[in-house]
Design a protein around this motif. Structure first.
Motif, PDB file in Angstrom:
ATOM      1  N   LEU A  32      34.426  39.710  46.555  1.00 21.85           N
ATOM      2  CA  LEU A  32      33.005  39.635  46.900  1.00 21.85           C
ATOM      3  C   LEU A  32      32.881  39.292  48.381  1.00 21.85           C
ATOM      4  O   LEU A  32      33.267  38.211  48.822  1.00 21.85           O
ATOM      5  N   THR A  33      32.342  40.227  49.134  1.00 23.82           N
ATOM      6  CA  THR A  33      32.165  40.072  50.578  1.00 23.82           C
ATOM      7  C   THR A  33      30.823  40.687  50.971  1.00 23.82           C
ATOM      8  O   THR A  33      30.087  41.196  50.123  1.00 23.82           O
ATOM      9  N   VAL A  37      28.701  43.071  48.298  1.00 25.15           N
ATOM     10  CA  VAL A  37      27.735  42.196  47.644  1.00 25.15           C
ATOM     11  C   VAL A  37      26.730  42.973  46.794  1.00 25.15           C
ATOM     12  O   VAL A  37      26.208  42.444  45.796  1.00 25.15           O
ATOM     13  N   VAL A  48      34.696  34.286  41.323  1.00 15.57           N
ATOM     14  CA  VAL A  48      35.509  34.846  42.401  1.00 15.57           C
ATOM     15  C   VAL A  48      36.815  34.077  42.534  1.00 15.57           C
ATOM     16  O   VAL A  48      36.937  32.917  42.113  1.00 15.57           O
ATOM     17  N   SER A  52      37.763  36.284  47.984  1.00 17.66           N
ATOM     18  CA  SER A  52      36.355  36.533  48.280  1.00 17.66           C
ATOM     19  C   SER A  52      35.863  35.583  49.372  1.00 17.66           C
ATOM     20  O   SER A  52      36.341  34.451  49.472  1.00 17.66           O
ATOM     21  N   HIS A  53      34.932  36.067  50.184  1.00 15.31           N
ATOM     22  CA  HIS A  53      34.388  35.251  51.277  1.00 15.31           C
ATOM     23  C   HIS A  53      32.882  35.167  51.087  1.00 15.31           C
ATOM     24  O   HIS A  53      32.133  36.080  51.431  1.00 15.31           O
ATOM     25  N   ILE A  54      32.429  34.029  50.551  1.00 13.07           N
ATOM     26  CA  ILE A  54      31.032  33.858  50.172  1.00 13.07           C
ATOM     27  C   ILE A  54      30.317  33.108  51.288  1.00 13.07           C
ATOM     28  O   ILE A  54      30.140  31.886  51.245  1.00 13.07           O
ATOM     29  N   VAL A  58      26.144  36.613  52.365  1.00 14.23           N
ATOM     30  CA  VAL A  58      26.382  37.008  50.968  1.00 14.23           C
ATOM     31  C   VAL A  58      25.462  36.231  50.044  1.00 14.23           C
ATOM     32  O   VAL A  58      24.803  36.795  49.161  1.00 14.23           O
ATOM     33  N   LEU A  59      25.387  34.927  50.252  1.00  7.70           N
ATOM     34  CA  LEU A  59      24.569  34.081  49.369  1.00  7.70           C
ATOM     35  C   LEU A  59      23.084  34.419  49.485  1.00  7.70           C
ATOM     36  O   LEU A  59      22.358  34.397  48.485  1.00  7.70           O
ATOM     37  N   VAL A  67      28.011  30.336  41.328  1.00 13.06           N
ATOM     38  CA  VAL A  67      29.262  30.902  41.829  1.00 13.06           C
ATOM     39  C   VAL A  67      30.387  30.084  41.189  1.00 13.06           C
ATOM     40  O   VAL A  67      30.538  28.888  41.474  1.00 13.06           O
ATOM     41  N   CYS A  69      34.137  29.484  41.051  1.00 14.09           N
ATOM     42  CA  CYS A  69      35.393  29.739  41.752  1.00 14.09           C
ATOM     43  C   CYS A  69      36.560  29.604  40.779  1.00 14.09           C
ATOM     44  O   CYS A  69      36.686  28.578  40.101  1.00 14.09           O
ATOM     45  N   VAL A  77      33.617  29.336  50.228  1.00 16.35           N
ATOM     46  CA  VAL A  77      32.195  29.399  49.894  1.00 16.35           C
ATOM     47  C   VAL A  77      31.428  28.499  50.867  1.00 16.35           C
ATOM     48  O   VAL A  77      31.811  27.348  51.094  1.00 16.35           O
TER      49      VAL A  77
END
Length: 324
Positions: A32-33, A37, A48, A52-54, A58-59, A67, A69, A77
């Motif tokens: 999820l990037t 997204v 994720v 993934s880089h939240i 993204v948020l 979310v 993890c 995150v």
């Protein structure tokens, strides 16, 4: 609850079959990037892994409540942005207590008994012992930084090898000293007197580069193992410590910058903006050294640990669903 399960592997689909009642899960192999997204549209929650880089962008794009993890760490995150968007973030705190501890000792033994060098020598057709003399762990002092579940298991294993153990933890539980057979000391004393130092603490703003030039100056011919977070160690300072002998060898399952670069130098021009080129080059300097062993952030990766991660993630999702 509709759940988007990112960073999915095939085994997860098979393992979770029949366990997901009341949850409607769709699996995505992608992380999820910002680029992926849109795949989370229409879901109530996402889960994720660390790939993934939240971030805030993204948020801001998500319309979810949770979310989840599938890891202990959650530094991938943006927690402040999650709070601003009223999104709960949860993790899996206990899955790797034994798994990561066992990998830690795999690295320690590989260094202390020169196992990798021995295998490489045999691969090259040589069966002589030259350059392969190691040392016993029995009677040596192990310094454990961080006495959570993983650190405690490392202490137990060390005691089985007959090692003396000291530990540093600003939030340590003194009742553990007698129970597990170790002693809490200051970080300075630990670094000054330990033959082996192993890191088992989370990464925070306060402890980033907790081992840097000043700390390495306290060490003398010390083995260093890190299965926690790469940024706990100042990479440039570690390279210098290896050069001057204060650190005799390092076993690293994590690096300070894990945007790995392929051997082909052309890849250098394709790095993501968030990757630090200088740190990547320093990481490669470490990987090329004979006194350093690097594994690919794999300490967590046992079959049993992955099952525990999946099961706990389901519990986290159901707990959130029951509170809605």
């Amino acid at each position: 609850m509709k759940v988007a399960w990112f960073d999915a592997e095939e085994w997860e689909k098979e393992y979770l079959e029949g366990k997901t009642s009341n949850l409607e899960i769709e699996f995505f192999s992608d992380s999820l990037t910002e680029e992926t997204v849109e795949k989370a549209e229409g879901f109530d929650a996402v889960t994720v892994f660390v790939d993934s880089h939240i971030n805030e962008k993204v948020l801001d794009s998500l319309e979810i409540d949770l979310v989840a993890c599938r890891s202990t760490g959650y530094d991938h995150v943006d927690l402040e942005a999650a709070e601003e968007n009223n999104i709960t973030v949860c993790n899996v705190p206990q899955y790797g207590g034994s798994t990561v501890a066992e990998h830690t000792f795999g690295l320690i033994l590989s260094l202390s008994r020169k196992i990798y060098e021995a295998i490489r020598k045999v691969d090259n057709g040589s069966f002589d012992h030259e350059g392969l003399r190691g040392f016993d762990l029995h009677g040596k002092k192990l310094g454990v930084i961080g006495t959570g579940a993983i650190g405690q298991n490392v202490i137990k294993i060390a005691r089985g090898f007959g090692m003396d153990v000291v530990a540093y933890d600003p939030y340590g539980d003194e009742s553990l000293e007698e129970e597990l057979g170790f002693m809490y000391v200051s970080l300075e004393d630990l670094l000054d007197h330990s033959d082996v130092v192993s890191l088992h603490c989370p990464l925070t703003d306060e402890n980033r580069h907790m081992l840097s030039s000043e700390e390495f100056e306290l060490m003398e011919d010390t083995l260093l193992v890190n299965t926690a977070r790469g940024a706990l160690i100042d990479t440039e300072a570690l390279i210098q410590a290896l050069e001057d002998g204060s650190v005799s060898g390092a076993g690293l399952d994590v690096l300070e910058e894990e945007c790995y670069v392929e051997e082909d130098i052309e890849v250098m021009g394709q790095l993501k903006d968030e990757c630090d080129l200088e740190l990547i080059l320093e990481d490669h300097m470490l990987m090329e050294r004979d006194d350093v062993l690097v594994t690919p952030h794999n300490a967590f990766n046992s079959r049993e640990a992955m099952h525990r991660i999946a099961d706990t993630t389901l519990e986290n999702l159901r707990s959130k669903e029951n509170r809605v």
